[in-house]
Design a protein around this motif. Structure first.
Motif, PDB file in Angstrom:
ATOM      1  N   ARG A  31      -5.772 -10.451 -19.653  1.00  0.00           N
ATOM      2  CA  ARG A  31      -6.789 -11.317 -20.249  1.00  0.00           C
ATOM      3  C   ARG A  31      -8.163 -10.692 -20.090  1.00  0.00           C
ATOM      4  O   ARG A  31      -9.101 -11.086 -20.755  1.00  0.00           O
ATOM      5  CB  ARG A  31      -6.750 -12.698 -19.589  1.00  0.00           C
ATOM      6  N   PRO A  34     -11.091  -6.244 -23.201  1.00  0.00           N
ATOM      7  CA  PRO A  34     -12.226  -6.643 -24.048  1.00  0.00           C
ATOM      8  C   PRO A  34     -11.767  -7.078 -25.439  1.00  0.00           C
ATOM      9  O   PRO A  34     -10.753  -6.624 -25.954  1.00  0.00           O
ATOM     10  CB  PRO A  34     -13.096  -5.385 -24.127  1.00  0.00           C
ATOM     11  N   SER A  35     -12.540  -7.935 -26.034  1.00  0.00           N
ATOM     12  CA  SER A  35     -12.239  -8.455 -27.364  1.00  0.00           C
ATOM     13  C   SER A  35     -12.352  -7.347 -28.407  1.00  0.00           C
ATOM     14  O   SER A  35     -13.217  -6.476 -28.317  1.00  0.00           O
ATOM     15  CB  SER A  35     -13.208  -9.578 -27.714  1.00  0.00           C
ATOM     16  N   VAL A  36     -11.494  -7.402 -29.396  1.00  0.00           N
ATOM     17  CA  VAL A  36     -11.554  -6.457 -30.510  1.00  0.00           C
ATOM     18  C   VAL A  36     -12.048  -7.150 -31.768  1.00  0.00           C
ATOM     19  O   VAL A  36     -11.929  -6.618 -32.872  1.00  0.00           O
ATOM     20  CB  VAL A  36     -10.168  -5.801 -30.754  1.00  0.00           C
ATOM     21  N   GLU A  37     -12.607  -8.335 -31.599  1.00  0.00           N
ATOM     22  CA  GLU A  37     -13.065  -9.141 -32.734  1.00  0.00           C
ATOM     23  C   GLU A  37     -14.098  -8.395 -33.579  1.00  0.00           C
ATOM     24  O   GLU A  37     -14.039  -8.413 -34.807  1.00  0.00           O
ATOM     25  CB  GLU A  37     -13.659 -10.457 -32.215  1.00  0.00           C
ATOM     26  N   GLN A  38     -15.031  -7.701 -32.953  1.00  0.00           N
ATOM     27  CA  GLN A  38     -16.067  -6.975 -33.702  1.00  0.00           C
ATOM     28  C   GLN A  38     -15.444  -5.869 -34.553  1.00  0.00           C
ATOM     29  O   GLN A  38     -15.810  -5.680 -35.703  1.00  0.00           O
ATOM     30  CB  GLN A  38     -17.109  -6.393 -32.751  1.00  0.00           C
TER      31      GLN A  38
END
Length: 98
Positions: A31, A34-38
């Motif tokens: 968890r 890091p986010s890969v949303e960008q």
């Protein structure tokens, strides 16, 4: 099981992947990844590729190469035959003059 699979003697090019697999931690808390949303948002603006169509186009181009080679080389072969005939005539002319 991934480590044992990559460590198998039958896996000939697995050394790099084996090193990465050995460094994995079996109870890790992913968890914290890091986010890969960008990145996904950036990619969403790119045109989508239709891979089956691209593969069909590539196959079609590849399969048409023999016909294309014949068409492109026809004039070259004709010119070469004409040159061979001219040289043959010149050689015969020289032989006749002897």
């Amino acid at each position: 099981s991934a480590v044992s699979l990559l460590d198998s003697p039958r896996c000939t090019s697995c050394a790099r992947a084996l090193g990465k697999a050995q460094s994995l931690e079996p109870g890790a808390d992913y968890r914290r990844v890091p986010s890969v949303e960008q990145v996904l948002n950036t990619l969403s603006g790119l045109p989508k590729a239709n891979f089956p169509v691209l593969i069909d186009q590539g196959n079609s181009t590849f399969n048409s190469m023999p016909d294309l080679a014949v068409a492109k080389m026809a004039q070259v072969v004709k010119d070469l035959k004409d040159e061979v005939n001219k040289v043959s005539e010149k050689v015969q002319s020289i032989a006749d003059s002897f």
